[in-house]
Write a protein that holds these residues in place. Sequence first.
Motif, PDB file in Angstrom:
ATOM      1  N   VAL A 138       2.314   0.630  -3.469  1.00 33.15           N
ATOM      2  CA  VAL A 138       1.948   0.368  -2.082  1.00 33.15           C
ATOM      3  C   VAL A 138       3.198  -0.178  -1.401  1.00 33.15           C
ATOM      4  N   ILE A 139       3.616   0.465  -0.317  1.00 34.71           N
ATOM      5  CA  ILE A 139       4.846   0.046   0.357  1.00 34.71           C
ATOM      6  C   ILE A 139       4.561  -0.366   1.792  1.00 34.71           C
ATOM      7  N   LEU A 140       4.962  -1.590   2.137  1.00 33.12           N
ATOM      8  CA  LEU A 140       4.857  -2.086   3.510  1.00 33.12           C
ATOM      9  C   LEU A 140       6.110  -1.662   4.263  1.00 33.12           C
ATOM     10  N   LEU A 141       5.947  -0.893   5.338  1.00 27.67           N
ATOM     11  CA  LEU A 141       7.089  -0.337   6.048  1.00 27.67           C
ATOM     12  C   LEU A 141       7.412  -1.062   7.349  1.00 27.67           C
ATOM     13  N   ASN A 142       6.871  -2.259   7.507  1.00 30.08           N
ATOM     14  CA  ASN A 142       7.215  -3.097   8.660  1.00 30.08           C
ATOM     15  C   ASN A 142       7.954  -4.340   8.203  1.00 30.08           C
ATOM     16  N   ALA A 143       8.909  -4.762   8.992  1.00 24.81           N
ATOM     17  CA  ALA A 143       9.630  -5.999   8.697  1.00 24.81           C
ATOM     18  C   ALA A 143       8.713  -7.202   8.870  1.00 24.81           C
ATOM     19  N   ALA A 144       9.045  -8.294   8.207  1.00 24.82           N
ATOM     20  CA  ALA A 144       8.216  -9.501   8.255  1.00 24.82           C
ATOM     21  C   ALA A 144       8.106 -10.082   9.660  1.00 24.82           C
ATOM     22  N   ASP A 145       9.085  -9.820  10.518  1.00 27.00           N
ATOM     23  CA  ASP A 145       9.035 -10.342  11.884  1.00 27.00           C
ATOM     24  C   ASP A 145       8.436  -9.342  12.878  1.00 27.00           C
ATOM     25  N   SER A 146       7.911  -8.243  12.355  1.00 24.09           N
ATOM     26  CA  SER A 146       7.292  -7.238  13.211  1.00 24.09           C
ATOM     27  C   SER A 146       5.934  -7.709  13.720  1.00 24.09           C
ATOM     28  N   ASP A 147       5.583  -7.274  14.916  1.00 26.09           N
ATOM     29  CA  ASP A 147       4.252  -7.570  15.466  1.00 26.09           C
ATOM     30  C   ASP A 147       3.155  -6.907  14.637  1.00 26.09           C
ATOM     31  N   TYR A 148       3.530  -5.874  13.881  1.00 18.79           N
ATOM     32  CA  TYR A 148       2.553  -5.130  13.084  1.00 18.79           C
ATOM     33  C   TYR A 148       2.474  -5.608  11.639  1.00 18.79           C
ATOM     34  N   TYR A 149       3.333  -6.559  11.259  1.00 15.39           N
ATOM     35  CA  TYR A 149       3.423  -6.912   9.843  1.00 15.39           C
ATOM     36  C   TYR A 149       2.096  -7.391   9.265  1.00 15.39           C
ATOM     37  N   GLU A 150       1.403  -8.270   9.961  1.00 18.87           N
ATOM     38  CA  GLU A 150       0.164  -8.817   9.406  1.00 18.87           C
ATOM     39  C   GLU A 150      -0.890  -7.742   9.210  1.00 18.87           C
ATOM     40  N   ALA A 151      -0.985  -6.798  10.133  1.00 15.39           N
ATOM     41  CA  ALA A 151      -1.933  -5.693   9.982  1.00 15.39           C
ATOM     42  C   ALA A 151      -1.555  -4.830   8.781  1.00 15.39           C
ATOM     43  N   THR A 152      -0.272  -4.607   8.615  1.00 18.94           N
ATOM     44  CA  THR A 152       0.199  -3.823   7.476  1.00 18.94           C
ATOM     45  C   THR A 152      -0.061  -4.554   6.170  1.00 18.94           C
ATOM     46  N   ARG A 153       0.179  -5.848   6.170  1.00 16.30           N
ATOM     47  CA  ARG A 153      -0.056  -6.642   4.962  1.00 16.30           C
ATOM     48  C   ARG A 153      -1.537  -6.665   4.596  1.00 16.30           C
ATOM     49  N   ARG A 154      -2.403  -6.792   5.587  1.00 16.52           N
ATOM     50  CA  ARG A 154      -3.844  -6.800   5.311  1.00 16.52           C
ATOM     51  C   ARG A 154      -4.286  -5.495   4.663  1.00 16.52           C
ATOM     52  N   GLU A 155      -3.766  -4.382   5.161  1.00 15.34           N
ATOM     53  CA  GLU A 155      -4.102  -3.092   4.568  1.00 15.34           C
ATOM     54  C   GLU A 155      -3.627  -3.027   3.113  1.00 15.34           C
ATOM     55  N   ALA A 156      -2.421  -3.518   2.863  1.00 18.97           N
ATOM     56  CA  ALA A 156      -1.882  -3.504   1.507  1.00 18.97           C
ATOM     57  C   ALA A 156      -2.750  -4.324   0.563  1.00 18.97           C
ATOM     58  N   VAL A 157      -3.168  -5.491   1.006  1.00 21.38           N
ATOM     59  CA  VAL A 157      -3.983  -6.360   0.160  1.00 21.38           C
ATOM     60  C   VAL A 157      -5.340  -5.710  -0.123  1.00 21.38           C
ATOM     61  N   ARG A 158      -5.890  -4.986   0.848  1.00 22.00           N
ATOM     62  CA  ARG A 158      -7.152  -4.277   0.605  1.00 22.00           C
ATOM     63  C   ARG A 158      -6.988  -3.262  -0.536  1.00 22.00           C
ATOM     64  N   ALA A 159      -5.859  -2.573  -0.553  1.00 26.73           N
ATOM     65  CA  ALA A 159      -5.604  -1.607  -1.625  1.00 26.73           C
ATOM     66  C   ALA A 159      -5.498  -2.305  -2.974  1.00 26.73           C
ATOM     67  N   LEU A 160      -4.779  -3.427  -3.013  1.00 28.94           N
ATOM     68  CA  LEU A 160      -4.608  -4.159  -4.271  1.00 28.94           C
ATOM     69  C   LEU A 160      -5.941  -4.668  -4.799  1.00 28.94           C
ATOM     70  N   LYS A 161      -6.789  -5.122  -3.918  1.00 32.39           N
ATOM     71  CA  LYS A 161      -8.091  -5.652  -4.344  1.00 32.39           C
ATOM     72  C   LYS A 161      -9.029  -4.530  -4.804  1.00 32.39           C
ATOM     73  N   GLU A 162      -8.835  -3.350  -4.257  1.00 27.72           N
ATOM     74  CA  GLU A 162      -9.653  -2.202  -4.655  1.00 27.72           C
ATOM     75  C   GLU A 162      -9.260  -1.701  -6.047  1.00 27.72           C
ATOM     76  N   TYR A 163      -7.991  -1.880  -6.405  1.00 28.07           N
ATOM     77  CA  TYR A 163      -7.510  -1.386  -7.697  1.00 28.07           C
ATOM     78  C   TYR A 163      -6.634  -2.456  -8.348  1.00 28.07           C
ATOM     79  N   PRO A 164      -7.223  -3.582  -8.709  1.00 27.53           N
ATOM     80  CA  PRO A 164      -6.424  -4.676  -9.295  1.00 27.53           C
ATOM     81  C   PRO A 164      -5.754  -4.253 -10.591  1.00 27.53           C
ATOM     82  N   GLY A 165      -4.460  -4.536 -10.669  1.00 30.30           N
ATOM     83  CA  GLY A 165      -3.692  -4.206 -11.869  1.00 30.30           C
ATOM     84  C   GLY A 165      -3.245  -2.766 -11.953  1.00 30.30           C
TER      85      GLY A 165
END
Length: 268
Positions: free
Chosen positions: A58-85
């Motif tokens: 899973v790759i986050l393609l927004n910089a940490a200071d981006s206005d979109y970063y938190e939305a991108t991070r939330r999506e990434a975490v949803r993927a990780l929780k769906e397929y832990p490990g």
Amino acid sequence: MRFRPCIDIHNGKVKQIVGGSLSDAKESATENFVAGEEQDAAFYARLYREAGLCGGHVILLNAADSDYYEATRREAVRALKEYPGGLQLGGGVTAENAASFLEAGASHVIVTSYVFRNGRIHYENLCRISEEVGKERLVLDLSCRKRDGFYYIVTDRWQKFTGERITPVLLDELKEYCVEFLVHAVDVEGKANGIERELAAILGGWAGLPVTYAGGIGNFCDLAALNELGRGRLDVTIGSALDLFGGPMCFDDVIRFMETAGESRKEG
């Protein structure tokens, strides 16, 4: 050769992009595919889990200071929780936030810019994150672009060149700190128009750690060429060419190809 699936997230949505087109300043990229509302990151994670595929990223393609970063991070975490490990995570990973992604379900964290800074390897950061997560859970992203006949590692979402060239000597040096390498061939990433054959040969000629190659796969002839040039040692990611992302290559056929390629190498 193993198939390593991917979930690339940009501006809060699962996308496939032309890698070299990313722009932090404009929060933009040339898009090959943008998933619909029902095809979020968790959707793809669930699909990979049900197919028994592990070691994808899973790759986050927004910089940490981006206005979109938190939305991108939330999506990434949803993927990780769906397929832990079952999935690795990369994009803006540092020693400070790596543990949070591992706790969310990532099997490994993938790191580039935190380690390669100001054009060189920042050994203090490399040692720090390797000790923080353990080398057995650290993947180094050596994504690169060609300049003056050599492949140089690029950072900051593939926008900045470093002075570090992809060579067997560099791979031997870095393998002491991590368990795998991920290498996007950025000049062909997202174009589905053929692999970087010279890069594949360099990576396939080295046998120190697992290496996943990404970039340019457009058809099964490209897969066969990668398997040959990589001497069966390279794992592969397929993005824009996959039918899951609007491309011509059938997901199930790719899985069958990998099984056949693996058996052929064993017999050889």
